[in-house]
Write a protein that holds these residues in place. Structure first.
Motif, short mmCIF file in Angstrom:
data_model
loop_
_atom_site.label_atom_id
_atom_site.label_comp_id
_atom_site.label_asym_id
_atom_site.label_seq_id
_atom_site.Cartn_x
_atom_site.Cartn_y
_atom_site.Cartn_z
N ILE A 126 49.27 -2.78 110.45
CA ILE A 126 49.24 -4.23 110.23
C ILE A 126 50.28 -4.62 109.18
O ILE A 126 50.99 -5.62 109.32
N GLU A 127 50.39 -3.82 108.14
CA GLU A 127 51.38 -4.10 107.09
C GLU A 127 52.80 -4.11 107.65
O GLU A 127 53.66 -4.87 107.20
N ASP A 128 53.05 -3.26 108.66
CA ASP A 128 54.39 -3.14 109.23
C ASP A 128 54.62 -4.06 110.43
O ASP A 128 55.70 -4.03 111.03
N SER A 129 53.63 -4.87 110.78
CA SER A 129 53.75 -5.74 111.95
C SER A 129 54.69 -6.91 111.71
O SER A 129 55.01 -7.26 110.56
N VAL A 130 55.11 -7.50 112.81
CA VAL A 130 55.96 -8.70 112.76
C VAL A 130 55.06 -9.92 112.98
O VAL A 130 54.24 -9.93 113.90
N PHE A 131 55.22 -10.95 112.16
CA PHE A 131 54.38 -12.14 112.25
C PHE A 131 55.22 -13.35 112.68
O PHE A 131 56.22 -13.68 112.03
N LEU A 132 54.82 -13.97 113.78
CA LEU A 132 55.49 -15.17 114.26
C LEU A 132 54.68 -16.38 113.81
O LEU A 132 53.50 -16.52 114.15
N ILE A 133 55.30 -17.26 113.04
CA ILE A 133 54.64 -18.47 112.57
C ILE A 133 55.09 -19.64 113.43
O ILE A 133 56.27 -19.99 113.45
#
Length: 446
Positions: free
Chosen positions: A214-221
């Protein structure tokens, strides 16, 4: 220069009310959000009285009688009811003038005890630049004078530093919220060498590995990848001049890396296992951030921690429930499906920030309301309880009864297969005993 705490005006009124009702002293928690520039206190919660205190209506007369374990347990339970971005950022004591001189020593001890308890539960590590100061608030019940100091909880020898305590109206009336639903598919092997098949410990180890993903995931806002140092509201219209409670939501998608890059070398190890824990489904996650030009990095960090906390907390609550209802040494190892507690949100008057909690399917609304009063000193209307995930039926699959003695001997010791299945947002857990040993292939990078 010391830190500055901007405090919701309602907190000041709450503390003042407590000072007239509870004597000679009362303790409690300060809840809010830390940032590099400033800190925010949006709620204060008194420590619930023990059963004997309720029955006898007696309060301890000396600060030496403060029960650290009771207060730290309360802090851990409150932490489970907070959405992402919020934390227990301090403790308070309201005491009579006679007890005031000993208050700071009591506060210092409480701050470090509470932080130690909360840190033990976390599956994430604080960032290097993260604020480690925690507030120690002292109020005189006679004069209503407030003194705020801070201690650096990363330094056991930390001494008190003065801090400013400033009240502000509608402090959290228009904070920003980030929402996402995260699909979970976690396989955790139970090693045959694991003593007594410690399910809770194995689950925590597995969640630890998952939390790094989760820490290394990519987050799309709102469909875009944003640079960490840009403002969260860049390119969006900000709600201005609004003292009424209103929330500006951002929809977030979480993209988990399926595999490591080619630069990472992977090796496979074969481990003899007697069972496994599988977590599969979807969880509702939410985080709040202040509206004082928050950075994308702050918002994403708050949401990451909520994702990790919500799954970890549900598993912890389930194990506690199983121990209470079935005992720590369950003897029958059939396949079972357990419904993990569903997440719910509750609004708070004057704030755009909602509190969170978890409920089992058979839990009555009245029990939830009682828990909010006891843990957070908040009265909640039944119609204000919003279940974030739909509930589903529990499928129980027992082991067949027609096994011969040889098959019975092949059964391993107490093993559970926890399986979270999603149907319209429900998360379900399953427990199963397995035949003989199975092999699990785990991949590690060096």
């Amino acid at each position: 220069m010391g830190r500055t705490y901007f405090v919701e005006e309602a907190v000041g009124q709450y503390l003042s009310d407590l000072s007239t009702k509870l004597k000679p002293y009362v303790t409690g928690l300060l809840i809010g959000q830390c940032s590099l520039q400033r800190d925010y206190v949006i709620w204060a919660v008194r420590t619930p009285p023990k059963e004997e205190q309720k029955e006898d209506n007696i309060s301890p007369s000396k600060l030496a009688s403060i029960d650290d374990e009771w207060i730290t347990t309360h802090a851990s339970q409150v932490a489970q009811m907070l959405p992402g971005g919020l934390l227990v950022l301090g403790v308070f004591i309201i005491a009579t003038p006679e007890l005031s001189k000993d208050s700071q020593n009591a506060l210092r001890k409480l701050i470090f005890s509470v932080e130690k308890s909360l840190t033990k539960r976390r599956l994430w590590k604080p960032a290097e630049e993260e604020v480690s100061d925690r507030a120690a608030l002292q109020m005189c019940s006679a004069t209503k004078k407030v003194v705020c100091r801070t201690y650096d909880v990363q330094d056991p020898k930390s001494s008190a530093k003065p801090a400013d305590w400033k009240y502000q109206s509608a402090l959290s009336a228009s904070w920003l919220a980030l929402d996402c639903t995260v699909n979970v598919n976690i396989h955790i092997p139970l090693l045959a060498t694991s003593p007594n098949h410690d399910l809770e410990k194995n689950t925590k180890n597995g969640l630890n590995r998952w939390s790094k993903q989760i820490e290394d995931s990519v987050f799309l806002i709102n469909g875009h990848v944003k640079d960490d140092d840009t403002e969260l509201l860049e390119g969006q219209k900000k709600l201005r001049g609004n003292t009424q409670s209103s929330t500006q939501f951002s929809d977030v998608k979480v993209l988990t890396q399926l595999s490591q890059g080619s630069s990472h070398r992977s090796t496979a190890t074969v481990q003899v296992c007697s069972g496994s824990i599988n977590l599969k489904g979807a969880v509702k996650c939410r985080a709040y951030v202040h509206n004082n030009k928050p950075k994308v990095k702050e918002a994403i960090q708050a949401l990451k921690r909520d994702i990790i906390n919500t799954l970890s907390d549900r598993c912890e609550i389930l194990f506690e429930d199983l121990i209470i209802n079935e005992g720590p040494h369950k003897k029958n190892f059939e396949r079972e499906y357990h419904v993990l507690p569903q997440r719910l949100f509750v609004p708070v008057a004057g704030s755009s920030v909602m509190l969170s909690d978890y409920k089992f399917g058979d839990e009555a609304t009245g029990e939830i309301q009682e828990r909010f009063v006891e843990m957070l000193d908040q009265s909640v209307e039944a119609e204000d309880i919003h279940i974030a995930e739909e509930i589903n039926t529990v499928d129980i699959c027992p082991v067949t009864d027609n096994m011969d003695d040889t098959q019975q001997k092949q059964l391993t010791k107490a093993t559970l297969l926890l399986k979270l299945q999603q149907n319209m947002g429900v998360v379900i857990a399953a427990a199963v005993a397995v035949f003989a040993s199975i092999f699990s292939f785990n991949y590690f990078s060096d």
